[in-house]
Scaffold this active site. Structure first.
Site, PDB file in Angstrom:
ATOM      1  N   ASP A 155      -0.408   4.571  -5.802  1.00  0.00           N
ATOM      2  CA  ASP A 155       0.565   3.913  -6.676  1.00  0.00           C
ATOM      3  C   ASP A 155       0.236   4.107  -8.161  1.00  0.00           C
ATOM      4  O   ASP A 155      -0.857   4.545  -8.526  1.00  0.00           O
ATOM      5  CB  ASP A 155       0.621   2.420  -6.334  1.00  0.00           C
ATOM      6  CG  ASP A 155       1.811   1.729  -6.987  1.00  0.00           C
ATOM      7  OD1 ASP A 155       2.798   2.408  -7.304  1.00  0.00           O
ATOM      8  OD2 ASP A 155       1.747   0.497  -7.175  1.00  0.00           O
ATOM      9  N   GLU A 162       2.565   7.701 -12.145  1.00  0.00           N
ATOM     10  CA  GLU A 162       3.481   8.520 -12.981  1.00  0.00           C
ATOM     11  C   GLU A 162       2.743   9.154 -14.152  1.00  0.00           C
ATOM     12  O   GLU A 162       3.160  10.238 -14.557  1.00  0.00           O
ATOM     13  CB  GLU A 162       4.643   7.647 -13.478  1.00  0.00           C
ATOM     14  CG  GLU A 162       5.544   7.134 -12.364  1.00  0.00           C
ATOM     15  CD  GLU A 162       4.899   6.105 -11.451  1.00  0.00           C
ATOM     16  OE1 GLU A 162       4.020   5.359 -11.930  1.00  0.00           O
ATOM     17  OE2 GLU A 162       5.241   6.066 -10.267  1.00  0.00           O
ATOM     18  N   ASP A 181       9.944   0.390  -6.629  1.00  0.00           N
ATOM     19  CA  ASP A 181      10.300  -1.023  -6.771  1.00  0.00           C
ATOM     20  C   ASP A 181      11.806  -1.258  -6.825  1.00  0.00           C
ATOM     21  O   ASP A 181      12.369  -1.581  -7.880  1.00  0.00           O
ATOM     22  CB  ASP A 181       9.635  -1.584  -8.028  1.00  0.00           C
ATOM     23  CG  ASP A 181       8.122  -1.490  -7.937  1.00  0.00           C
ATOM     24  OD1 ASP A 181       7.606  -1.224  -6.832  1.00  0.00           O
ATOM     25  OD2 ASP A 181       7.452  -1.662  -8.969  1.00  0.00           O
TER      26      ASP A 181
END
Ligand code: GLC
Length: 635
Positions: free
Chosen positions: A307, A310, A420
Site C-alpha cells: 500500500d 504511488e 479507497d
C-alpha cells in the site's frame, strides 16, 4: 500483429517482455502535432475507446480526459483524471475495425479522448519520450490477446485467495481477529482470510509485529492456520526513520533510500511520521526490500497487500518547513479572500504535492532520474521487489500479493485492488466497469473493497455489492477506520449474506478454471458484451453487464430499492436466478431486451447456449471444496 515505434528517448520500463524490432517509419493512425508534445487521432463517430485500466467513469472511455499519474486520492469522483494506476493500453474500435496502442512511458501522459474536441483523441506527453506499440487485429479480443502476449503472463495467486477475505482498518489485536473468524464460523459464512491493516505493526514499521497486540505472532499464525485461515498483513512503501530499526539502519547504510539533489535521503511522512522511501527502481535496493518479506514468511504468513506506493506523501520535511514559514507571515493579519485561499491551499496541498515528487531521485538502470520522470514505476517496482523475492524465497508455494499502485508489467508480480472507494451505489457500478479495463491490461487477480472503504455502508448496498463481488477473483470486504462496521454477520439478514457467500464458494471451481484460462491464454475474465459481439450495435451501449469466463454473463443490480433491472441479451441465454447455490429458478430468455426481477437476495447469472456452469457444494474454506463432485447447470 504488434509493431514498435519510438518517440524521443524513452525510459525502459520492463513492462514488455518480448523483444520487438523498432519500426523506422512514423507511427500509424496518430499524427504528431507540430510544435507540441502531442499525438492526434481523428475519431470516427462510431469509434469506441476501451482500456486504460483502473480509472473513473464507464467502459467506453470516449468523452473525457484521463491522466496517467499514479495518485493517492480517496475520492474517486467522476471529475478525477487519475487514480492509483497508470495502465496506458487502449483499443479504438468502430465500423468493424480498429487497433490497439500501448504508450509505454513512466512519466505523466494524458489521454484526451474527445474532451477538448469531441471527435479528436489527443495523447499529451509531459516529456515526448515513449515506446509506442501499435497492435492490429481482427477483433478487440484479438488485439487484447496480442498485447497481453508481449507483456508476459499475469500473476497467479494461491487457490485460497479465491476464498472470501475480511478486512478492516484495523483489527487491533489477536482477540479481534479471533472474534471475526468465530463470528463467520458461527454464522456458517465461508471465509479464508483476515487482513491485518497497519496497526498490527510496531509503530507502523514495515516487517515488524507489535508485541503488545500480537504477543506470540508465530503461535497466532499457526492457530489461524489450523483453522485454515490465512492472515494477510499490509506493507507500506515508507520506512520509518527510527534509530535501531534494522530496515531503516540497513537502508541508510547501503544507500537504498531515495535521495534529494544534495545527496541527503528524502524525509517524507506517512503513517509512521517521518519515513524514507526505498528506491525500488534500484535493483539492489529492490532485492534488499524483497528479502525483508522473509521476516513475515517465516512466521507462516503467505499473503500480503502493498500500500501507499504511488508513493503517498503526507508531507515532506522540506515543504512543511516552507509552509510553516509562510503561515507565520499570515499570523495576526486580516486574511482576505486571496490570502485566505492561499493559506488554505498551502495546508490542503501538503499531501501528494507535485513539487515534492520533484525533490527526489532514483538510481535506475545505471542512471539517475528525478522521481517525477519515473513516478508511475514506483508501486510497480515495490510489488516487483516482493514478487521477485517470492520466487527466490518460496519457489514452490504461491504467495498472495496485490498492490494499490500499478503500471503494466506489475501484473506479472501481483494483482491490484482498486483502493479507497466509498460505500456509494455509484462505486458499485464503478467496480463493475473497472474490471474489464483492468483485465485488458493483464490485471486478472483484482477486485475492489466490497461494501466500500470510506463512508457508512447500508445493508442493502453491502448485499448487492457482495452479489457482484462473488465474481471478482479478489473478494474482500474492507472498510476504513471510523466508518460503520461491515462484516457480513453484523447485519439483520445474515441468511442472505450466508447464501451469497456460499454461492461464491460453489462458483470457485468455475472461477478458478476460467481465471487460469485467462492467464494461460492471455484472455479476459471479464468482458464487456460488445467484445464478444462486435457486430451488435446494442451491445456497445451496455456498460453494466459482463461476461465472466467462457460460459456466463452477469447483470448485477447496483441501484438502491430496485427489485430487478433491465438487461440486454446479445444472444439467447438461460437465466439462473440464484438465492443460494442450491436454490434457484431458471428461465430461457431470447436475444433482446428484458426486465428481469431480482429481489435483494437474488443474483442473476445467464448461461450461454451450449455451455455449462459447474457448481460445487460450498465449504467454509476453499481447501474443503470437493472439485470432483460438481453439479452442472447447462443450456
Ligand atoms: C490506505 C489503504 C487502505 C488502508 C489504509 C490504512 O488508505 O488504501 O486500504 O486501510 O490506507 O492502512
Amino acid at each position: 500483429m504488434v509493431k514498435k515505434y519510438r518517440l524521443g528517448n524513452p525510459i525502459e520500463t520492463d513492462s514488455v517482455v518480448v523483444s520487438i524490432q523498432e519500426e523506422k517509419s512514423t507511427i500509424p493512425y496518430f499524427d504528431i502535432v507540430q510544435g507540441k508534445n502531442e499525438l492526434r487521432f481523428d475519431m470516427d463517430e462510431n469509434d469506441h475507446v476501451f482500456g486504460l485500466g483502473e480509472t473513473v467513469r464507464g467502459i467506453n472511455k470516449r468523452g473525457y480526459i484521463f491522466t496517467s499519474k499514479c495518485a493517492d486520492d480517496p475520492n474517486h469522483t467522476e471529475d478525477k483524471r487519475s487514480l492509483y494506476a497508470a495502465q496506458n493500453f487502449f483499443v479504438i474500435w468502430g465500423n468493424g475495425k480498429g487497433f490497439g496502442m500501448y504508450v509505454d512511458t513512466p512519466g505523466c501522459v494524458s489521454f484526451d479522448i474527445g474532451y477538448t474536441d469531441t471527435n479528436v483523441f489527443f495523447i499529451e506527453f509531459e516529456d515526448f519520450d515513449a515506446n509506442i506499440y501499435v497492435i492490429d487485429g481482427a477483433s478487440i479480443l484479438d488485439i487484447v490477446k496480442e498485447f497481453r502476449g508481449i507483456i508476459g503472463k499475469s500473476y497467479i495467486p494461491p487457490r485460497w485467495a479465491f476464498g472470501f477475505g475480511q478486512s478492516r482498518w484495523s483489527y487491533m489485536n489477536e482477540d479481534q481477529v479471533r472474534e471475526v473468524v468465530d463470528n463467520y464460523d458461527k454464522n456458517d459464512i465461508p471465509i479464508d482470510s483476515v487482513y491485518l491493516d497497519i496497526d498490527y505493526m510496531e509503530r507502523y514499521k514495515d516487517f515488524t509485529v507489535s508485541d503488545e497486540r500480537f504477543p506470540d505472532f508465530k503461535a497466532f499464525v499457526e492457530e489461524m492456520k489450523k483453522r485454515n485461515i490465512h492472515l494477510v498483513p499490509i506493507i507500506d512503501a515508507g520506512v520509518k526513520i527510527e534509530e535501531g530499526y534494522d530496515v531503516y539502519e540497513e537502508g541508510v547504510k547501503n544507500d537504498y533510500f531515495c535521495k534529494k539533489e544534495n545527496g541527503e535521503n528524502l524525509v517524507a511522512a506517512v503513517w509512521p511520521g517521518k519515513v524514507h522511501f526505498p528506491d525500488f527502481l534500484n535493483e539492489d535496493a529492490r532485492k534488499w526490500f524483497g528479502d525483508k518479506y522473509k521476516v513475515l514468511l517465516d512466521y507462516g504468513i503467505d499473503g500480503f497487500w502493498n500500500d501507499m506506493n504511488e508513493p503517498a506523501i503526507f508531507y515532506t520535511e522540506d515543504h512543511l518547513k516552507e509552509v510553516f514559514e509562510k503561515i507565520k507571515e499570515y499570523e495576526g493579519k486580516n486574511l482576505d479572500i486571496r490570502s485566505f485561499f492561499d493559506m488554505q491551499g498551502m495546508v490542503g496541498g501538503l499531501a501528494n504535492n507535485d513539487e515534492d515528487y520533484r525533490r527526489f531521485y532514483h538510481e535506475y538502470k545505471g542512471k539517475r532520474y528525478r522521481h517525477d520522470k519515473v513516478h508511475n514505476l514506483f508501486g510497480y517496482n515495490m510489488t516487483r521487489a516482493a514478487g521477485e523475492a517470492f520466487e527466490r524465497l518460496s519457489p514452490d508455494k504461491r504467495i498472495l500479493m496485490f498492490s494499490r499502485s500499478s503500471y503494466i508489467g506489475m501484473h506479472r508480480y501481483g494483482g491490484v485492488w482498486c483502493g479507497d472507494n466509498k460505500s456509494w451505489w455509484s462505486h458499485l457500478l464503478l467496480n463493475i466497469q473497472q474490471m474489464t479495463a483492468l483485465n485488458m491490461c493483464g490485471f486478472i487477480y483484482s477486485g475492489a473493497d466490497v461494501g466500500g472503504f470510506g463512508a457508512d455502508v447500508t445493508e442493502d448496498l453491502l448485499l448487492r455489492w457482495a452479489e457482484f463481488g462473488i465474481f471478482t477473483p479478489l473478494f474482500r470486504n474492507h472498510s476504513a477506520e471510523g466508518t460503520r462496521r461491515q462484516e457480513f454477520y453484523r447485519f439483520t439478514d445474515t441468511e442472505s449474506f450466508r447464501n451469497i457467500s456460499k454461492l461464491r464458494y460453489a462458483l470457485i471451481p468455475y472461477l478458478y478454471s476460467e481465471f487460469m484460462n485467462a492467464v494461460d491464454n492471455d484472455e479476459m475474465l471479464f468482458r464487456p458484451l460488445c467484445f464478444d459481439h462486435p457486430e451488435d450495435d446494442m451491445a456497445y451501449e451496455v456498460e453494466d453487464q459482463l461476461y465472466v469466463g467462457s460460459s456466463i454473463m452477469i447483470a448485477p443490480v447496483y441501484k438502491q430499492n430496485a427489485n430487478g433491472r433491465y438487461v440486454y441479451l446479445p444472444e439467447d441465454m438461460k437465466l439462473c436466478r440464484f438465492r443460494s447455490y442450491n436454490d434457484y429458478d431458471v428461465e430461457v430468455l431470447g436475444k433482446g431486451h428484458h426486465y428481469v426481477k431480482a429481489a435483494l437476495n437474488e443474483v442473476l447469472v445467464f448461461i450461454k447456449k451450449g455451455h455449462e456452469l459447474p457448481l460445487a457444494t460450498p465449504a467454509s474454506r476453499t481447501e474443503d471444496i470437493d472439485y470432483n463432485n460438481l453439479n452442472y447447470e447447462r443450456f
